[in-house]
Design a protein around this motif. Structure first.
Motif, PDB file in Angstrom:
ATOM      1  N   THR A 126       0.830  -1.214   0.000  1.00 20.23           N
ATOM      2  CA  THR A 126       0.000   0.000   0.000  1.00 20.23           C
ATOM      3  C   THR A 126       0.858   1.254   0.000  1.00 20.23           C
ATOM      4  N   ASN A 127       1.894   1.269   0.821  1.00 19.46           N
ATOM      5  CA  ASN A 127       2.773   2.436   0.874  1.00 19.46           C
ATOM      6  C   ASN A 127       3.495   2.642  -0.459  1.00 19.46           C
ATOM      7  N   ALA A 128       3.921   1.548  -1.071  1.00 18.04           N
ATOM      8  CA  ALA A 128       4.602   1.672  -2.358  1.00 18.04           C
ATOM      9  C   ALA A 128       3.660   2.205  -3.430  1.00 18.04           C
ATOM     10  N   SER A 129       2.411   1.750  -3.420  1.00 17.21           N
ATOM     11  CA  SER A 129       1.440   2.246  -4.398  1.00 17.21           C
ATOM     12  C   SER A 129       1.161   3.728  -4.196  1.00 17.21           C
ATOM     13  N   GLN A 130       1.045   4.141  -2.949  1.00 13.93           N
ATOM     14  CA  GLN A 130       0.833   5.564  -2.676  1.00 13.93           C
ATOM     15  C   GLN A 130       2.040   6.396  -3.081  1.00 13.93           C
ATOM     16  N   MET A 131       3.243   5.860  -2.895  1.00 13.79           N
ATOM     17  CA  MET A 131       4.442   6.593  -3.279  1.00 13.79           C
ATOM     18  C   MET A 131       4.488   6.805  -4.789  1.00 13.79           C
ATOM     19  N   ILE A 132       4.077   5.799  -5.547  1.00 10.48           N
ATOM     20  CA  ILE A 132       4.066   5.935  -7.008  1.00 10.48           C
ATOM     21  C   ILE A 132       3.011   6.935  -7.452  1.00 10.48           C
ATOM     22  N   LYS A 133       1.851   6.943  -6.779  1.00  6.20           N
ATOM     23  CA  LYS A 133       0.776   7.856  -7.162  1.00  6.20           C
ATOM     24  C   LYS A 133       1.142   9.321  -6.934  1.00  6.20           C
ATOM     25  N   ILE A 134       1.852   9.590  -5.826  1.00  7.39           N
ATOM     26  CA  ILE A 134       2.163  10.986  -5.504  1.00  7.39           C
ATOM     27  C   ILE A 134       3.454  11.455  -6.172  1.00  7.39           C
ATOM     28  N   GLU A 135       4.103  10.574  -6.935  1.00  7.52           N
ATOM     29  CA  GLU A 135       5.330  10.964  -7.629  1.00  7.52           C
ATOM     30  C   GLU A 135       4.999  11.993  -8.707  1.00  7.52           C
ATOM     31  N   LYS A 136       5.673  13.123  -8.686  1.00  9.06           N
ATOM     32  CA  LYS A 136       5.398  14.205  -9.621  1.00  9.06           C
ATOM     33  C   LYS A 136       6.302  14.187 -10.852  1.00  9.06           C
ATOM     34  N   ASP A 137       7.413  13.505 -10.762  1.00 14.80           N
ATOM     35  CA  ASP A 137       8.341  13.460 -11.895  1.00 14.80           C
ATOM     36  C   ASP A 137       7.799  12.498 -12.957  1.00 14.80           C
ATOM     37  N   PRO A 138       7.473  12.971 -14.150  1.00 10.90           N
ATOM     38  CA  PRO A 138       6.923  12.061 -15.170  1.00 10.90           C
ATOM     39  C   PRO A 138       7.938  11.054 -15.682  1.00 10.90           C
ATOM     40  N   HIS A 139       9.219  11.334 -15.485  1.00 10.68           N
ATOM     41  CA  HIS A 139      10.256  10.423 -15.962  1.00 10.68           C
ATOM     42  C   HIS A 139      10.722   9.461 -14.873  1.00 10.68           C
ATOM     43  N   ALA A 140      10.110   9.501 -13.716  1.00  8.30           N
ATOM     44  CA  ALA A 140      10.524   8.620 -12.625  1.00  8.30           C
ATOM     45  C   ALA A 140      10.190   7.174 -12.970  1.00  8.30           C
ATOM     46  N   ALA A 141      11.104   6.257 -12.677  1.00  7.42           N
ATOM     47  CA  ALA A 141      10.935   4.835 -12.958  1.00  7.42           C
ATOM     48  C   ALA A 141      11.062   4.059 -11.662  1.00  7.42           C
ATOM     49  N   PHE A 142      10.197   3.073 -11.479  1.00 10.82           N
ATOM     50  CA  PHE A 142      10.179   2.271 -10.264  1.00 10.82           C
ATOM     51  C   PHE A 142      10.419   0.813 -10.633  1.00 10.82           C
ATOM     52  N   ALA A 143      11.175   0.133  -9.802  1.00  8.27           N
ATOM     53  CA  ALA A 143      11.452  -1.295  -9.981  1.00  8.27           C
ATOM     54  C   ALA A 143      10.998  -2.028  -8.732  1.00  8.27           C
ATOM     55  N   LEU A 144      10.224  -3.075  -8.910  1.00  3.69           N
ATOM     56  CA  LEU A 144       9.713  -3.874  -7.803  1.00  3.69           C
ATOM     57  C   LEU A 144      10.584  -5.119  -7.652  1.00  3.69           C
ATOM     58  N   ILE A 145      11.116  -5.319  -6.460  1.00  2.00           N
ATOM     59  CA  ILE A 145      11.961  -6.472  -6.150  1.00  2.00           C
ATOM     60  C   ILE A 145      11.350  -7.194  -4.968  1.00  2.00           C
ATOM     61  N   ILE A 146      11.099  -8.486  -5.133  1.00  2.00           N
ATOM     62  CA  ILE A 146      10.447  -9.273  -4.091  1.00  2.00           C
ATOM     63  C   ILE A 146      11.020 -10.679  -4.117  1.00  2.00           C
ATOM     64  N   ASP A 147      11.124 -11.305  -2.943  1.00  2.00           N
ATOM     65  CA  ASP A 147      11.686 -12.650  -2.875  1.00  2.00           C
ATOM     66  C   ASP A 147      10.578 -13.681  -2.729  1.00  2.00           C
ATOM     67  N   GLY A 148      10.969 -14.948  -2.826  1.00  2.00           N
ATOM     68  CA  GLY A 148       9.990 -16.024  -2.809  1.00  2.00           C
ATOM     69  C   GLY A 148       9.274 -16.177  -1.481  1.00  2.00           C
ATOM     70  N   LYS A 149       9.984 -15.922  -0.386  1.00  2.00           N
ATOM     71  CA  LYS A 149       9.335 -16.039   0.928  1.00  2.00           C
ATOM     72  C   LYS A 149       8.227 -15.007   1.094  1.00  2.00           C
ATOM     73  N   THR A 150       8.482 -13.806   0.602  1.00  2.00           N
ATOM     74  CA  THR A 150       7.447 -12.769   0.666  1.00  2.00           C
ATOM     75  C   THR A 150       6.306 -13.070  -0.296  1.00  2.00           C
TER      76      THR A 150
END
Length: 556
Positions: A126-150
């Motif tokens: 939820t926090n990550a989704s909110q961070m992406i929504k409020i990002e104002k830089d149109p060129h900002a890129a996000f990468a999601l990294i998650i492991d198998g246990k999670t």
């Protein structure tokens, strides 16, 4: 793996074999013996299996990203290795904001700790989704990294769609320490949750579930066995061949199948409705205007080969152009050639062709003089003339549809029309008991009559007129990407004006935030920002110095 021998002395060996403690377990005994034996080793050398990216992987990923594809990495490597792979293949780059979802110190045996783990993961998503929504830089890129246990908790029913929503808005997704079952579950989630067509590619037995779960499975034949190849739909030797498989053959295949199915609608409607019109004209008496042999030959011989040539050899643009203009691939996902507008248009064209063929033949042969002695045409002559017009109309239509011609297409299209006249002549030469009502139909009845040939030409011109008007209007007013490229290549403008050709190639690329091109664009933006800041500082300093000069002159 390190290779080092150790010379065991016989008395020591005997002593260690005799000295046993019955109270120790087998595992403890093995550890003690190993500690005793693995001493005073002489290093001989080291061996290792080189695990590196294949040739052309970063370039392939870059071009696939420019074609508009979303790329996720599902690997069993640990997180550090997966991140290094991401940087090596340009899925990750400097300046990209990494979202790492994980939890620590969770005891899976405790029910409360499992509930706390779920809540922690949901909170991070939820926090990550909110961070992406409020990002104002149109060129900002996000990468999601998650492991198998999670992922064990993120793929549960109460969290998987939130995880999918976060993964979709990220530029790249890297899942590490993933089991084969989790690979299949992630693929199923992406396929069912987004409604998009998914493709899975792998080279090992642990990728079989993912390959079978995806809409399209691609196996890489390599050193890890043939299990992935045996379970896949397509097999390639190296990962870089995926670019040509999708961007070139995927684009061609979509256009071929879409045009072929639409043409089937047109061809069968144009042929079938003429029979219905004649039934209505005769008061539904059951009388057929066509000979039974005509009905058998229409789909089997006279119109089958042109359709095969369309579905096998059609190319709207050459393969090198497809690679230079990767955005052409988006014509498939956008479904530009197989939407309801296109299907209904072809069906309407078939209805129009059937009306033109029936009304012109009926109006010309029904009351007009057909032979030199003033006689009118009978039903068999009019039916044969009408069927001849149908053969010409549908084959000329498919010739106008094609963009790429070789001698094979010419033989199949014009050979099908010639086969009709050959059949009519040979079948008419058979005895009347076999040929029936079409005895010498071509040689003695139709061929000597000029009105038969004039009617054929008139019907061809009338049936192809709407398509010619439509394609001329579209190319002039609202051309598609491949229309522009075809005209540029036809008039050789790419050779005369290379700057324009490069500009068109730069436009024909989907905006992406991963790949080598995105990395270069981000670096250029950073340099521009630095230059602007430097220019603003220099302008401020020059303004300050001018103000000081003005004040000094006033004091003087």
């Amino acid at each position: 793996m390190v290779t080092a021998p150790h010379f065991i002395r016989e008395p020591v060996h005997l002593a260690t074999s005799v000295d046993e403690d019955d109270a120790l377990s087998d595992g403890q005994r093995l550890v003690e013996v190993s500690d005793m034996m693995e001493k005073e080793l002489i290093l001989v050398g080291a061996t290792a299996v080189e695990d590196k990216l294949q040739k052309g992987v970063p370039q392939c990923i870059d071009n696939l990203a420019q074609a508009g594809l979303k790329i996720w990495v599902l690997t069993g490597d640990k997180m550090e290795t997966a991140i290094n792979i991401g940087y090596a293949c340009s899925l990750l780059r400097q300046g990209m904001k990494q979202i790492s979802i994980s939890f620590a110190n969770v005891e899976e045996s405790s029910q409360n700790s499992e509930t706390a783990a779920k809540e922690s993961i949901l909170m991070q998503i939820t926090n990550a989704s909110q961070m992406i929504k409020i990002e104002k830089d149109p060129h900002a890129a996000f990468a999601l990294i998650i492991d198998g246990k999670t992922l064990t908790y993120a793929l549960k029913d109460d969290a998987k769609y939130q995880f999918l929503a976060l993964a979709v808005v990220c530029a790249s997704v890297i899942c590490c320490r993933v089991s084969p079952k989790q690979k299949a579950l992630i693929t199923r989630l992406a396929k069912e949750g987004t409604g998009k067509t998914t493709l899975a590619i792998g080279d090992g037995a642990n990728d079989v579930g993912m390959i079978q779960e995806a809409d399209i499975g691609v196996g890489i034949s390599g050193v890890e066995g043939m299990q992935a190849v045996m379970a896949s739909d397509f097999s390639i030797a190296q990962f870089r061949f995926l670019e040509r498989l999708l961007v070139v053959h995927g684009h061609w295949c979509y256009k071929r199948i879409a045009q072929m199915i639409c043409y089937f609608f047109y061809k069968n409607i144009a042929f079938g409705l003429t029979l219905f019109y004649f039934e209505a004209f005769t008061g539904f008496s059951g009388q057929s205007i066509f000979n039974d042999s005509y009905l058998l030959l229409f789909n089997v011989v006279l119109t089958s080969l042109p359709v095969i040539s369309l579905g096998v050899f059609e190319q709207d643009v050459p393969s090198d152009v497809c690679l230079e203009f990767p955005a052409l691939y988006q014509q498939g996902p956008k479904n530009l050639f197989f939407d309801w507008y296109r299907i209904l248009g072809w069906m309407g064209n078939g209805v129009y062709a059937s009306i033109v063929i029936f009304t012109l033949n009926l109006g010309i042969f029904h009351v007009q003089s057909f032979r030199s002695d003033g006689q009118t045409a009978d039903m068999n002559a009019m039916g044969t003339a009408m069927f001849t017009c149908i053969i010409w109309a549908v084959n000329v239509q498919i010739a106008l549809t094609m963009s790429h011609f070789t001698w094979i297409q010419h033989v199949m299209i014009w050979g099908s029309i010639g086969a009709w006249y050959i059949f009519l002549a040979l079948y008419g030469m058979l005895p009347p008991k076999l040929s029936g009502n079409i005895f010498h139909m071509l040689i003695e009845v139709l061929a000597p009559a000029p009105i038969f040939w004039l009617t054929t030409l008139l019907v061809i011109a009338a049936t192809t007129l709407p398509y010619l008007f439509h394609i001329s209007y579209q190319r002039s007013v609202n051309p598609l990407d491949h229309h522009i490229i075809q005209e540029i290549k036809h008039f050789k403008i790419d050779l005369e004006d290379e700057r324009m050709w490069k500009r068109e190639k730069s436009k024909a690329r989907e905006k992406t935030k991963i790949g080598f091109t995105a990395r270069v664009d981000a670096k250029i933006r950073q340099l521009r920002v630095k230059l602007q800041r430097k220019h603003s500082v220099l302008s401020v300093m020059s303004g300050t110095s001018s103000n000081d000069t003005t004040s000094n002159s006033q004091q003087t």
